[in-house]
Design a protein around this motif. Sequence first.
Motif, short mmCIF file in Angstrom:
data_model
loop_
_atom_site.label_atom_id
_atom_site.label_comp_id
_atom_site.label_asym_id
_atom_site.label_seq_id
_atom_site.Cartn_x
_atom_site.Cartn_y
_atom_site.Cartn_z
N MET A 1 1.68 23.15 82.94
CA MET A 1 0.43 22.47 83.30
C MET A 1 0.61 21.64 84.58
N ASP A 2 1.73 20.93 84.68
CA ASP A 2 1.96 20.05 85.82
C ASP A 2 2.06 20.81 87.15
N ASN A 3 2.45 22.10 87.06
CA ASN A 3 2.61 22.86 88.30
C ASN A 3 1.34 23.60 88.70
N LEU A 4 0.26 23.39 87.95
CA LEU A 4 -1.01 24.03 88.30
C LEU A 4 -1.74 23.18 89.33
N PRO A 5 -2.34 23.81 90.34
CA PRO A 5 -3.02 23.04 91.40
C PRO A 5 -4.30 22.39 90.91
N LYS A 6 -4.58 21.20 91.45
CA LYS A 6 -5.82 20.49 91.11
C LYS A 6 -6.93 20.79 92.13
N LYS A 7 -6.52 21.32 93.29
CA LYS A 7 -7.48 21.72 94.31
C LYS A 7 -7.17 23.17 94.70
N ILE A 8 -8.18 24.02 94.68
CA ILE A 8 -7.94 25.45 94.90
C ILE A 8 -9.00 26.08 95.81
N PRO A 9 -8.61 27.15 96.52
CA PRO A 9 -9.61 27.93 97.25
C PRO A 9 -10.45 28.73 96.26
N ILE A 10 -11.71 28.87 96.54
CA ILE A 10 -12.64 29.54 95.62
C ILE A 10 -13.11 30.87 96.20
N PHE A 11 -13.03 31.92 95.37
CA PHE A 11 -13.52 33.24 95.75
C PHE A 11 -14.73 33.54 94.87
N PRO A 12 -15.95 33.35 95.39
CA PRO A 12 -17.15 33.62 94.59
C PRO A 12 -17.50 35.10 94.63
N LEU A 13 -17.33 35.78 93.51
CA LEU A 13 -17.57 37.22 93.46
C LEU A 13 -18.58 37.51 92.36
N SER A 14 -19.73 38.03 92.75
CA SER A 14 -20.82 38.24 91.81
C SER A 14 -20.52 39.35 90.80
N ASN A 15 -20.91 39.09 89.54
CA ASN A 15 -20.77 40.07 88.46
C ASN A 15 -19.33 40.48 88.24
N PHE A 16 -18.42 39.56 88.50
CA PHE A 16 -17.00 39.86 88.35
C PHE A 16 -16.29 38.65 87.74
N ILE A 17 -15.55 38.88 86.67
CA ILE A 17 -14.80 37.80 86.05
C ILE A 17 -13.39 38.29 85.73
N ILE A 18 -12.46 37.34 85.68
CA ILE A 18 -11.15 37.65 85.14
C ILE A 18 -10.85 36.64 84.03
N PHE A 19 -9.98 37.05 83.12
CA PHE A 19 -9.57 36.18 82.03
C PHE A 19 -8.08 35.91 82.13
N PRO A 20 -7.62 34.84 81.49
CA PRO A 20 -6.18 34.60 81.43
C PRO A 20 -5.45 35.80 80.83
N LYS A 21 -4.28 36.10 81.37
CA LYS A 21 -3.39 37.16 80.89
C LYS A 21 -3.93 38.57 81.18
N THR A 22 -4.95 38.67 82.04
CA THR A 22 -5.40 39.99 82.48
C THR A 22 -5.18 40.09 83.99
N SER A 23 -4.97 41.32 84.47
CA SER A 23 -4.73 41.54 85.90
C SER A 23 -5.79 42.46 86.48
N VAL A 24 -6.19 42.18 87.71
CA VAL A 24 -7.19 43.02 88.38
C VAL A 24 -6.78 43.25 89.84
N PRO A 25 -7.06 44.47 90.35
CA PRO A 25 -6.83 44.72 91.78
C PRO A 25 -8.05 44.27 92.58
N LEU A 26 -7.82 43.73 93.77
CA LEU A 26 -8.91 43.31 94.64
C LEU A 26 -8.67 43.83 96.05
N ASN A 27 -9.76 44.26 96.68
CA ASN A 27 -9.72 44.79 98.04
C ASN A 27 -10.39 43.74 98.94
N ILE A 28 -9.60 43.05 99.74
CA ILE A 28 -10.12 41.93 100.55
C ILE A 28 -10.33 42.39 101.99
N PHE A 29 -11.56 42.21 102.49
CA PHE A 29 -11.85 42.67 103.86
C PHE A 29 -12.68 41.68 104.67
N GLU A 30 -13.38 40.77 103.99
CA GLU A 30 -14.20 39.80 104.71
C GLU A 30 -13.30 38.76 105.37
#
Length: 204
Positions: A1-30
């Motif tokens: 818990m102590d090593n988790l960041p309190k301030k983070i960059p946000i990626f707002p992606l519509s109709n897309f969610i991830i859950f803890p312990k799941t992995s997803v591929p993302l294609n970043i171009f913007e």
Amino acid sequence: MDNLPKKIPIFPLSNFIIFPKTSVPLNIFEPRYLDMVNDSMKSDKFIGMVQPREQKSTNSNLIELYNVGCLGKITNFTKADDGRLLIELKGAIRFEIVKEIDSEKKYRTCEISYENYLNDLNDLNENLKFSDLKLIFKDLKDLFSRRGFVINWKELEKQSLNETINALAMASPFTLEEKQVLLEAKDLKTRKTKISEILTTYTF
């Protein structure tokens, strides 16, 4: 818990969610999100995935965000020849946005709290069995099929129950609001119940 960041960059992606312990591929171009990923790789590799709310008629250019998202860690990073970044993001813990932080960055940054989702860090198996999902699986298969979604159900059933329910919630043809309800569900049992409730609103 102590090593988790309190301030983070946000990626707002519509109709897309991830859950803890799941992995997803993302294609970043913007461009702004290329900056975000590159900055994250130079620090702790954490990014916050949050759904934007549906934009109403407003004079503001800043899209309103849902209050709950999921912290993801970049576990795989590849640069494509055309400049895109191909990453894999693994969910760590859900969070609530405390406030947005003014920044000179092109992407948004928020102060967050994990207080209501500390159970996401536990490795305990929840008391559910695949037999509990029999009806849900049948209705989900029908819904996915009608919407043209292709799911490898045999492979899915080889995963843990937690991974299976979360993967189905992530990949489902549910609405943005319905997916947010599943993300905010406190635990796996509640999420399973919410999926059942959502499915009753669809006609088969």
